[in-house]
Scaffold this motif. Structure first.
Motif, short mmCIF file in Angstrom:
data_model
loop_
_atom_site.label_atom_id
_atom_site.label_comp_id
_atom_site.label_asym_id
_atom_site.label_seq_id
_atom_site.Cartn_x
_atom_site.Cartn_y
_atom_site.Cartn_z
N CYS A 3 183.49 -36.77 120.22
CA CYS A 3 182.80 -37.76 119.39
C CYS A 3 182.80 -37.24 117.96
CB CYS A 3 181.37 -37.96 119.89
SG CYS A 3 180.38 -36.49 119.76
N GLU A 4 182.25 -38.02 117.06
CA GLU A 4 182.36 -37.64 115.65
C GLU A 4 181.65 -36.33 115.36
OE1 GLU A 4 181.08 -40.67 112.95
OE2 GLU A 4 181.44 -39.39 111.20
N LEU A 5 180.52 -36.09 116.03
CA LEU A 5 179.77 -34.87 115.76
C LEU A 5 180.57 -33.63 116.10
CD1 LEU A 5 176.17 -35.73 116.98
CD2 LEU A 5 176.93 -35.31 114.67
N ASP A 6 181.38 -33.74 117.15
CA ASP A 6 182.22 -32.58 117.49
C ASP A 6 183.13 -32.24 116.34
OD1 ASP A 6 182.58 -33.76 120.87
OD2 ASP A 6 181.32 -32.13 120.09
N ILE A 7 183.69 -33.27 115.73
CA ILE A 7 184.63 -33.00 114.64
C ILE A 7 183.88 -32.52 113.40
CG2 ILE A 7 186.40 -34.05 113.19
CD1 ILE A 7 187.13 -35.80 115.46
N ILE A 8 182.65 -32.97 113.22
CA ILE A 8 181.90 -32.51 112.06
C ILE A 8 181.56 -31.03 112.20
CG2 ILE A 8 179.73 -32.73 110.79
CD1 ILE A 8 179.71 -35.67 111.60
N PHE A 9 181.02 -30.66 113.36
CA PHE A 9 180.54 -29.29 113.51
C PHE A 9 181.65 -28.30 113.82
CE2 PHE A 9 176.09 -29.32 112.88
CZ PHE A 9 175.68 -30.62 113.13
N ASN A 10 182.76 -28.78 114.28
CA ASN A 10 183.86 -27.86 114.60
C ASN A 10 185.12 -28.27 113.87
OD1 ASN A 10 182.51 -26.30 116.84
ND2 ASN A 10 182.33 -28.39 117.61
N PHE A 11 184.98 -28.50 112.59
CA PHE A 11 186.12 -29.05 111.86
C PHE A 11 187.30 -28.07 111.84
CE2 PHE A 11 186.15 -26.70 107.87
CZ PHE A 11 184.90 -26.13 107.85
N GLU A 12 187.01 -26.77 111.84
CA GLU A 12 188.14 -25.84 111.76
C GLU A 12 188.95 -25.89 113.05
OE1 GLU A 12 185.06 -24.90 112.12
OE2 GLU A 12 184.86 -23.11 113.35
N LYS A 13 188.31 -26.18 114.18
CA LYS A 13 189.08 -26.33 115.42
C LYS A 13 189.97 -27.55 115.37
CE LYS A 13 186.13 -23.38 117.55
NZ LYS A 13 184.83 -24.07 117.47
#
Lengths: 156, 774
Positions: free
Chosen positions: A98-108
């Protein structure tokens, strides 16, 4: 491919990947133009836009817009497939991304993208191989970190 | 992998900030901390700090102080730090920064690292932001990696080589042999990379095309294998085996056939048929491969059978429910509409239907394609569709549609009347969006079709009556009403039902245009000129026109004011001439004059010069001579001295004398006499005789045939001076122009006498002079 942008429905940038060299000002302008253009589109409209001499392919997944710019001779339908493949990779890695995953783990997200695309071209067409590479890199990183922790614990 | 806690905390803190100001505060504090920690030599949390900085950079804040830290972290031996360092390099550094050169050495060392993941980091960074110098330095390393490593690295090295070749084309030679070897790999990733590399080499370096000619059979083999082969779950996308690779193969096929070997048609035929029949087109991905095939076929010089196949596939795309497919079908058809016009015409119906689609992109494509498909045979039906599209189309497409319709109508109009109808329809629906040069073009068109003047003016009047907001329409309508107002008022028209239009109606409409806030200044100019022109064509409401025109004598707009003043002058001083002088009555010259007033400013022009001459006369005022002889070249100005002169002024009324220019008169013979006044026994006869080239002598003879004496007989005669103006715009230096005019000579006689106790006073106007030819 020229660039890949991810932004939310409010126009906040979540990921940017530039495949050609551009100044910061140009990048900011392009981001502004893209968000305005794509967010203005209606719900069930065509996924393709024309912008200057580039073709813009965008797709909305939940609350995120994936926006890819390709040159005029490239295949738009394939670009849609590329976007979809990237989303599948993210989904496999994060598990129901979900979007939060991409926000908090953007480097991944960046690392996964770097395993899938490189220099504006597709690097690996197999999902499994990409996933395996990511996992291996992560394990390597963990191993190094763990080793360093032990080392420091021994010292102190 | 455990997430980076400090990073996540910072992200949470930033997101919880409620205002922009608060967010900026949080970020400034964090940046200060990060900067302080960067300055410390050795630090455990370096990768976290850099990750935080990268997040801040993505939000749009400046982060250039992190560049040196990236360089340092890339050089670090720890993998976690390298990873973040390379990511930072890709985001913060680009080839224009000087700091990017500093990482060249690190990349070189990492390319030689034993760990493939470290190597891959270096390769990725080089492919993303490698500058020309870096590429030159590291090209041999890449070449080595192309040959002698595992497939994971090979595929990355291939793409890195692609980037190098794009930056520095001379290095293509270096990679050509390695590229060939890559084609024998089984790994799809490597194959894909190899195909991209070969494509790039062929595009930039024509000499290497020869080398790759021999690879064509290999490529076809691989392609066939992909299409026919069984299920490979790894590369499969919805039943199509590795569409990405298939598309790549199509591209290279196109490249080979266009540049390398244009006769390998049998190859393309075979593989195209196979692709077309075996690919499932119900999913997007299948359509992607088909689309690529179609593009390939259309780009190369294929035989007609293949082209028909390609167009048929595109036709099937057009009928697809998916908007995306229809969109790309129309784009492809647009490319070939010039060459394969008939083939595309077959699908005209579907394309025209797409005009009614909801989506703006599809509408745009359909519009462009429809305009390209208009031809002499289908002009009527296409125009109907286009006009109905115009009434419902989105505003950004309106002007394009209007221009397209005009161009098509001009080229293929089946009849004049249809042409005018179409243009009128466009003006009424989308008048605000047409280009400026449409108005003169339309006026030109209307002028040329003289048999339709009556019809045109009636239609325009009706349109104007309904709606005065569309400026181009209003301008054309005003012009037409001015020109052909008499046809309008006559009321009869063969082509339409007659409608009684009174002069008042027409003037009402023109006044409404003049007073409306929607009218632009140029529109008002048109309306004013039209009102003026109507003054010669209508009979009853001249005063109304006069009052309308004189209002604008004090208008704020300079252009309108000038026109109004000039027209007022026409009314006051040349009232007689407005009816009788032929050159005012002529339609053509009035058009010329209105063009003058419309903004062209010639050095010598019609009416303004009249005003100038009048100003000239305002100064000196010698008394009027009692027996004026026409032909004196000295100006006879308005005289105020002497009662005789004063009376003459009254006599003249609207006939103020002005300066005489050189007038060419026709040769007169000895003139016969004509009786100009005959009443109660008093007769006055007139005879004229040419005295000299520019002089005319007129003799008036009065005779009394009554019984009684006539006392106090006074005869006063006045002739107006005639001012002729040139109708040429420019009198070039050293060039002679001769102007010839027809001048109506007039004389007014006032006869007063006392006869038999009663005073008689009469005024007679003499219009025709014997012996003077008209």
């Amino acid at each position: 491919m020229r660039f890949l942008l991810l932004f939310s429905r409010q126009g906040k940038l979540r990921l940017q990947k530039w495949f050609t060299s551009m100044s910061d000002r140009e990048k900011k302008k392009i981001i502004r133009d893209m968000t305005t253009m794509v967010l203005a589109r209606q719900a069930r409209s065509c996924n393709f836009l024309q912008w200057k001499d580039l073709k813009i392919i965008y797709k909305r997944y939940a609350s995120l817009y994936f926006c890819l710019a390709v040159e005029s001779q490239e295949n738009e339908l394939l670009a849609l497939e590329i976007i979809h493949r990237y989303v599948e990779l993210l989904d496999k890695y994060f598990g129901n991304v979900c979007e939060l995953d991409i926000i908090f783990n953007f480097e991944k997200a960046y690392f996964i993208l770097d395993e899938f695309l490189m220099g504006g071209e597709i690097q690996e067409t197999s999902k499994q191989i990409v996933n395996r590479s990511i996992e291996a890199s992560d394990m390597l990183q963990e191993a190094v970190t763990a080793y360093l922790n032990i080392k420091f614990q021994k010292c102190t | 992998m455990s997430p980076s806690v400090p990073l996540q905390e910072m992200i949470r803190a930033i997101r919880s900030a409620r205002t922009q100001c608060e967010e900026r505060g949080v970020i400034q504090r964090e940046c200060a901390t990060i900067r302080a920690q960067f300055r410390q030599a050795d630090n455990e949390g370096r990768s976290h700090n850099l990750a935080k900085l990268l997040y801040v950079h993505m939000l749009g804040y400046p982060a250039h102080f992190g560049q040196m830290e990236c360089v340092r972290m890339i050089a670090s031996p720890r993998y976690s730090e390298k990873r973040v360092g390379y990511l930072g390099a890709m985001m913060l550094l680009d080839e224009k920064q000087d700091a990017s050169l500093l990482i060249t050495n690190s990349i070189k060392n990492d390319l030689a690292n034993s760990n493939q993941y470290v190597q891959s980091l270096a390769l990725c960074t080089l492919a993303c932001m490698g500058s020309a110098e870096m590429c030159r330095d590291l090209a041999p390393e890449i070449n080595r990696l192309l040959r002698a490593s595992n497939s994971y690295i090979k595929k990355k090295a291939a793409l890195c080589a692609v980037h190098i070749v794009r930056k520095v084309q001379d290095l293509g030679e270096l990679f050509a042999p390695s590229a060939r070897c890559l084609l024998t790999e089984k790994n799809h990733g490597v194959l894909h990379g190899a195909v991209v590399l070969i494509t790039e080499l062929c595009e930039c370096n024509p000499e290497s095309l020869e080398r790759f000619r021999k690879t064509v059979p290999d490529l076809v083999q691989i392609m066939k294998g992909l299409v026919i082969s069984g299920y490979s779950p790894d590369h499969d996308v919805a039943g199509i085996s590795d569409p990405f690779l298939q598309v790549r193969k199509c591209e290279i096929m196109k490249l080979i056939l266009t540049k390398i070997d244009t006769n390998a048609f049998n190859l393309i035929y075979v593989f195209t048929i196979q692709v077309a029949t075996n690919t499932d087109s119900t999913k997007t991905v299948g359509n992607a491969v088909l689309y690529e095939t179609v593009l390939t076929v259309l780009d190369i010089k294929s035989e007609s059978g293949l082209r028909v196949l390609a167009v048929n596939i595109l036709g099937r795309f057009l009928l697809n429910n998916d908007r995306n497919i229809r969109y790309i079908a129309m784009i492809s058809l647009q490319k070939i509409v010039g060459t394969d016009h008939n083939a595309v015409q077959r699908h005209r119906g579907t394309i025209v239907d797409c005009l009614k689609d909801q989506d703006a992109s599809v509408k745009r494509r359909a519009l462009e394609l429809s305009l390209a498909l208009v031809s002499a045979s289908n002009i009527r039906s296409m125009m109907k569709e286009l006009l109905s599209f115009l009434s419902s189309c989105p505003p950004e497409l309106r002007s394009q549609t209007a221009s397209g319709i005009f161009i098509a109508a001009e080229r293929y109009a089946p009849s004049q009347r249809w042409h005018i109808d179409t243009i009128l329809h466009v003006l009424t629906t989308a008048g605000g969006d047409v280009r400026d040069e449409t108005v003169p073009n339309l006026i030109q068109l209307i002028t040329n079709t003289s048999e339709l003047h009556c019809y045109t003016v009636h239609k325009l009047y009706r349109a104007l009556h309904n709606d005065i907001s569309q400026q181009p329409l209003v301008q054309v309508a005003c012009w037409c009403i001015g020109e052909y107002g008499d046809l309008l008022l006559r009321g009869e028209c063969q082509e339409m039902e007659p409608v009684q239009v009174t002069e008042d109606d027409v003037l009402d409409v023109l006044e409404a245009v003049l007073q409306s806030h929607m009218s632009s200044p140029s529109t008002r100019g048109f309306a004013l000129t039209a009102t003026m022109k109507l003054s010669t064509r209508i009979t009853e409401n001249v005063d109304r026109i006069r009052s309308i025109v004189s209002i604008y004598g004090s208008c704020i707009d300079v252009e309108l004011q000038q026109r109004a003043v000039e027209y007022n002058a026409l009314f006051k001083k040349y009232d007689h001439m407005r009816y009788s002088t032929e050159w005012l009555g002529q339609r053509f010259l009035v058009f010329v004059c209105s063009t003058f007033s419309a903004g062209l400013s010639p050095p010598i022009c019609g009416f303004p010069q009249v005003c100038d001459l009048l100003d000239l006369l305002g100064g000196s005022e010698p008394p009027l001579q009692s027996s004026p002889a026409l032909g004196s070249t000295a100006p006879l100005p308005v005289g105020t001295a002497g009662t005789a002169g004063g009376d003459l002024l009254d006599l003249l009324g609207g006939l103020e004398p002005t300066a005489i220019m050189t007038v060419l008169l026709s040769v007169f013979s000895v003139a016969p006499t004509v009786s100009v006044y005959d009443k109660d026994g008093v007769t006055v006869t007139l005879s004229c005789e040419k005295q000299s080239d520019s002089g005319l002598s007129i003799t008036l003879t009065a005779s009394n045939s009554t019984d009684s004496d006539i006392r106090g007989f006074t005869l006063q005669a006045a002739v107006p001076k005639v001012c002729i103006s040139a109708s040429n715009k420019i009198l070039a230096v050293h060039l002679k122009s001769s102007f010839s005019f027809q001048v109506n000579l007039k004389m007014r006689l006032r006869i007063s006498y006392t006869s038999q106790g009663s005073a008689v006073q009469d005024t007679v106007q003499v219009d025709s002079f014997p012996g003077l030819g008209h």
